[in-house]
Design an enzyme around this catalytic site. Structure first.
Site, PDB file in Angstrom:
ATOM      1  N   SER A   1      -9.212   2.261   2.562  1.00 26.51           N
ATOM      2  CA  SER A   1      -8.248   2.919   1.902  1.00 26.51           C
ATOM      3  C   SER A   1      -7.319   1.897   1.128  1.00 26.51           C
ATOM      4  CB  SER A   1      -7.506   3.975   2.721  1.00 26.51           C
ATOM      5  OG  SER A   1      -6.846   3.167   3.732  1.00 26.51           O
TER       6      SER A   1
ATOM      7  N   LYS B   1       0.843  -1.079   0.192  1.00 24.60           N
ATOM      8  CA  LYS B   1      -0.033  -0.101   0.001  1.00 24.60           C
ATOM      9  C   LYS B   1       0.938   1.314  -0.005  1.00 24.60           C
ATOM     10  CE  LYS B   1      -4.033   1.652   2.635  1.00 24.60           C
ATOM     11  NZ  LYS B   1      -4.803   1.562   3.699  1.00 24.60           N
TER      12      LYS B   1
ATOM     13  N   SER C   1     -10.430   0.136   6.661  1.00 25.61           N
ATOM     14  CA  SER C   1      -9.497   0.044   5.323  1.00 25.61           C
ATOM     15  C   SER C   1      -9.146  -1.258   4.912  1.00 25.61           C
ATOM     16  CB  SER C   1      -8.248   1.252   5.505  1.00 25.61           C
ATOM     17  OG  SER C   1      -8.863   2.351   5.636  1.00 25.61           O
TER      18      SER C   1
END
Length: 508
Positions: free
Chosen positions: A194, A119, A218
């Site tokens: 996210s 990420k 997320s």
């Protein structure tokens, strides 16, 4: 840093329309073209566990595995925009070294030769890390985040970075640096966030291993939207020695997987104690490498009601409620019951804003035009909170934790939907209404996840089926305090009983 070794998969400065509609990610396909189909035999969709075994048995090399994944990225990523920085040359060199290590008979880590996508909130040594913000669009860290470092030591090969909202705020993955990431089951929809880019990368076979993080959902929301498995571990399970708020229980790093077994394999390499993390759990990560099978005969499970009035789209309730029978078929004793989550409303909102204000308040003052409106509002609120506001939030946080732990003395698990609605239009920043209830805040539609974050217990999202239009639905399994492995066991049992995780988008 030699930027010739870093491929920018997407343009650096998409227009505002490109940010919200994701047009930079490729042309739209009709919904029918991306409906889920049964997974076919393919190296890119081989489980991480089996892929690692094939490499160890020398039936396939790390270089061959990487080559196939790079081909998949090249073919699919332009349509979904999940991988935003690709380091093909670096990865190729690392794969060659991995094969040479194996040829020399050196000890191999559990992730040896497996490509991993990190990420873009996680710092990666020598690889651009933007945090989804234009302020960091050219930022190249000199050190690895602990999760990245631990996966490197376990033998994983970093192939690139996955898209995230600006500073990870919100569960709709778009930013002004790379644009929007699209849902592989319907390119007109969001993938959530996210850790949205991570979930899409997994769903599309771009990597067998992907990392993420979770404060308000997320790791769980994007997993639900993309038909993969996401897991929010207990705070301290995956340590963070660089966290400015070392005593905070809101946010944690973790991983996702195409199956519970794959996720557990990844988690086994990043979990474990750390002397510089105040809340680190003093248990080795390899606990998660154990077999996941277990009997659930007679286990008491609580089934959600409505979380005190939280609205749910009927399409979500229909799919999730049908699975009460699934848990009963596993031997569980299922009762409809839930604790009072009202303290979460006070604690999570306030502490989240306080954290945002403390971390980004100065940057907002210096760069007021470089933050999206929703994040700007939250930061500004955080900078105006008083000591009494924080005290009330902390008291409510403690009350929520105690209430939920007492509730789980009677029940071993709590079951509820992961999301309150199916994947929504990629053109909008956040949903403003569900089932006739209107929202003014960008996190109001995510309560099914952040109520659990406020309680602090480990929670997994597992594929639970699809809507009539082929959109994935996730089911959330919450366990007792620090009983992470137990949560993965029930999640694994549900996954095996239903088989939805074996399906993948036709686009892939």
């Amino acid at each position: 840093m030699d930027f010739s070794k870093v491929a920018h998969v997407m343009p650096d400065t998409p227009s505002r329309r490109e940010v919200l509609t994701g047009m930079a990610a490729g042309s739209l396909l009709p919904i029918a073209a991306v409906r889920a189909e049964p997974a076919e035999s393919s190296l890119c969709f081989t489980s991480a566990i089996e892929m690692a075994q094939l490499i160890r048995a020398k039936k396939v090399s790390a270089r061959e595995v990487l080559t196939e994944h790079l081909k998949q990225i090249d073919r699919v990523n332009p349509k979904v925009n999940a991988m935003v920085t690709l380091v093909a040359e670096m990865a190729t060199e690392a794969a060659a070294r991995a094969d040479e290590m194996q040829a020399r008979g050196e000890k191999l880590g559990p992730l040896h030769g497996l490509p991993v996508a990190h990420k873009d909130l996680m710092e990666t040594r020598g690889i651009r890390t933007t945090f989804g913000s234009p302020l960091f669009k050219d930022n190249v860290p000199t050190e690895d985040n602990i999760v990245v470092a631990r996966m490197r030591r376990a033998g994983a090969i970093t192939v690139g970075k996955t898209n995230t909202p600006e500073f990870g705020a919100g569960s709709q993955t778009f930013n002004t640096v790379f644009g929007a990431t699209r849902n592989p089951y319907d390119l007109s929809k969001t993938c959530g966030g996210s850790s949205g880019g991570a979930a899409v990368a997994l769903a599309c076979g771009m990597a067998p291993v992907a990392t993420g993080s979770d404060a308000g959902g997320s790791l769980r929301n994007p997993a639900a939207f993309c038909n993969v498995v996401g897991f929010r571990p207990s705070i301290g399970r995956v340590p963070n020695p660089k966290a400015g708020f070392g005593w905070s229980t809101l946010s944690t790093m973790g991983c996702l997987g195409r199956s519970v077994g794959d996720l557990a394999l990844s988690l086994s390499t990043i979990a474990g104690p750390d002397a510089n993390t105040p809340l680190a759990i003093n248990e080795p990560g390899d606990l998660f490498a154990r077999p996941l099978d277990r009997s659930f005969q007679g286990v008491r499970v609580a089934w959600f009601k409505n979380l005190g009035g939280v609205p749910f789209d009927e399409r979500i309730r229909t799919v999730v409620d049908a699975h009460r029978a699934t848990f009963e078929s596993l031997g569980c004793m299922v009762e409809q019951a839930e604790p009072d989550f009202s303290p979460a409303e006070i604690s999570f909102r306030t502490l989240r804003a306080w954290t945002a204000g403390a971390e980004n308040g100065k940057m907002l003052q210096e760069h007021p035009d470089d933050f999206k409106d929703t994040l700007k509002e939250e930061i500004q609120r955080g900078t105006t909170l008083t000591g009494q506001d924080i005290a009330r939030a902390e008291v409510a946080h403690t009350r929520m934790w105690r209430r939920f732990q007492a509730f789980l003395e009677r029940y071993e698990y709590f079951i509820l939907p992961t999301t309150q609605l199916p994947p929504f239009d990629v053109n909008i920043t956040y949903p403003t209404e569900i089932a006739g209830v209107h929202f003014d805040n960008y996190i109001d539609w995510m309560k099914a996840c952040w109520y659990i974050s406020a309680a602090g217990n480990p929670a997994a999202s597992v594929p639970a089926g699809f809507t009539a239009h082929g959109l994935p639905v996730g089911l959330q399994i919450v366990g007792r305090d620090k009983q992470d492995f137990s949560v993965l066991q029930l999640t694994h049992a549900f996954e095996q009983a239903t088989g939805f995780a074996k399906r993948r988008p036709a686009i892939a």
